[in-house]
Design a protein around this motif. Structure first.
Motif, mmCIF file in Angstrom:
data_model
loop_
_atom_site.group_PDB
_atom_site.id
_atom_site.type_symbol
_atom_site.label_atom_id
_atom_site.label_comp_id
_atom_site.label_asym_id
_atom_site.label_seq_id
_atom_site.Cartn_x
_atom_site.Cartn_y
_atom_site.Cartn_z
ATOM 1 N N GLU A 144 -20.226 50.195 -9.241
ATOM 2 C CA GLU A 144 -19.430 50.683 -10.372
ATOM 3 C C GLU A 144 -18.662 51.958 -10.058
ATOM 4 N N SER A 145 -19.064 52.645 -9.019
ATOM 5 C CA SER A 145 -18.484 53.951 -8.745
ATOM 6 C C SER A 145 -17.084 53.850 -8.144
ATOM 7 N N ILE A 146 -16.316 54.923 -8.344
ATOM 8 C CA ILE A 146 -14.980 55.024 -7.756
ATOM 9 C C ILE A 146 -15.065 56.087 -6.665
ATOM 10 N N LEU A 147 -14.744 55.712 -5.454
ATOM 11 C CA LEU A 147 -14.836 56.625 -4.319
ATOM 12 C C LEU A 147 -13.481 57.288 -4.081
ATOM 13 N N SER A 148 -13.496 58.617 -4.080
ATOM 14 C CA SER A 148 -12.260 59.365 -3.841
ATOM 15 C C SER A 148 -12.574 60.641 -3.076
ATOM 16 N N ASN A 149 -11.938 60.856 -1.959
ATOM 17 C CA ASN A 149 -12.137 62.025 -1.095
ATOM 18 C C ASN A 149 -13.614 62.236 -0.750
ATOM 19 N N GLY A 150 -14.314 61.145 -0.500
ATOM 20 C CA GLY A 150 -15.725 61.211 -0.128
ATOM 21 C C GLY A 150 -16.651 61.505 -1.290
ATOM 22 N N CYS A 208 -17.803 58.226 -11.864
ATOM 23 C CA CYS A 208 -18.273 57.142 -12.728
ATOM 24 C C CYS A 208 -17.127 56.387 -13.384
ATOM 25 N N SER A 209 -15.998 57.061 -13.581
ATOM 26 C CA SER A 209 -14.862 56.414 -14.253
ATOM 27 C C SER A 209 -13.552 57.072 -13.820
ATOM 28 N N GLN A 210 -12.452 56.465 -14.183
ATOM 29 C CA GLN A 210 -11.117 57.016 -13.890
ATOM 30 C C GLN A 210 -10.952 58.375 -14.570
ATOM 31 N N GLU A 211 -11.575 58.497 -15.748
ATOM 32 C CA GLU A 211 -11.509 59.742 -16.516
ATOM 33 C C GLU A 211 -12.050 60.930 -15.712
ATOM 34 N N TYR A 238 -25.521 58.868 -13.643
ATOM 35 C CA TYR A 238 -25.940 57.967 -12.572
ATOM 36 C C TYR A 238 -25.329 56.589 -12.764
ATOM 37 N N ILE A 239 -24.684 56.121 -11.746
ATOM 38 C CA ILE A 239 -24.009 54.822 -11.768
ATOM 39 C C ILE A 239 -24.377 54.053 -10.498
ATOM 40 N N THR A 240 -24.234 52.749 -10.563
ATOM 41 C CA THR A 240 -24.503 51.944 -9.373
ATOM 42 C C THR A 240 -23.332 52.082 -8.398
ATOM 43 N N LEU A 274 -28.384 53.771 -6.962
ATOM 44 C CA LEU A 274 -27.821 54.702 -7.934
ATOM 45 C C LEU A 274 -27.290 55.951 -7.232
ATOM 46 N N ILE A 275 -26.102 56.344 -7.638
ATOM 47 C CA ILE A 275 -25.505 57.574 -7.132
ATOM 48 C C ILE A 275 -24.994 58.403 -8.300
ATOM 49 N N GLU A 276 -24.915 59.699 -8.090
ATOM 50 C CA GLU A 276 -24.535 60.608 -9.168
ATOM 51 C C GLU A 276 -23.023 60.836 -9.163
ATOM 52 N N CYS A 277 -22.446 60.835 -10.361
ATOM 53 C CA CYS A 277 -21.022 61.129 -10.513
ATOM 54 C C CYS A 277 -20.786 62.598 -10.159
ATOM 55 N N SER A 278 -19.791 62.865 -9.330
ATOM 56 C CA SER A 278 -19.512 64.235 -8.872
ATOM 57 C C SER A 278 -19.039 65.143 -10.003
ATOM 58 N N LYS A 279 -18.526 64.562 -11.065
ATOM 59 C CA LYS A 279 -17.970 65.355 -12.172
ATOM 60 C C LYS A 279 -18.982 65.581 -13.302
ATOM 61 N N CYS A 280 -19.513 64.509 -13.868
ATOM 62 C CA CYS A 280 -20.360 64.645 -15.056
ATOM 63 C C CYS A 280 -21.847 64.436 -14.774
#
Ligand SMILES: [Zn+2]
Length: 71
Positions: free
Chosen positions: A54-60, A64-67, A49-51, A40-46
Motif C-alpha cells: 500500500e505504501s508509496i515509495l519516494s526518495n527512499g 501512506c498516501s499521496q496526501e 503503519y501501512i503494508t 508493515l512499514i511506518e509512513c515517513s510523514k504521519c
C-alpha cells in the motif's frame, strides 16, 4: 443411564474439537502467512503503519498516501 450421558458428552467434545479447534488452527496458519506477506512499514510523514504493497515509495521514504507524499 450414566454411561449414555458419558457417551453423549464424549460425542459433544469430539464435535467441539472437530468444528472449533481445527478451523482455528487453519486460521492461525493463514494469519502467520499474511503477516509475512504484509510487512508493515511506518509512513515517513504521519507515522501510520501501512503494508509494503500500500505504501508509496519516494526518495527512499515510504508514505501512506499521496496526501502525505505531497505535504
Ligand atoms: Zn502518512
Amino acid at each position: 443411564m450414566v454411561f449414555k450421558i458419558l457417551i453423549f458428552v464424549i460425542i459433544l467434545a469430539l464435535v467441539y474439537f472437530i468444528f472449533f479447534k481445527k478451523p482455528k488452527a487453519i486460521e492461525d496458519k493463514n494469519k502467520k502467512n499474511n503477516e509475512i506477506a504484509d510487512t508493515l512499514i511506518e509512513c515517513s510523514k504521519c507515522g501510520t503503519y501501512i503494508t509494503k504493497d500500500e505504501s508509496i515509495l519516494s526518495n527512499g521514504k515510504h508514505f501512506c498516501s499521496q496526501e502525505c507524499l505531497n505535504k
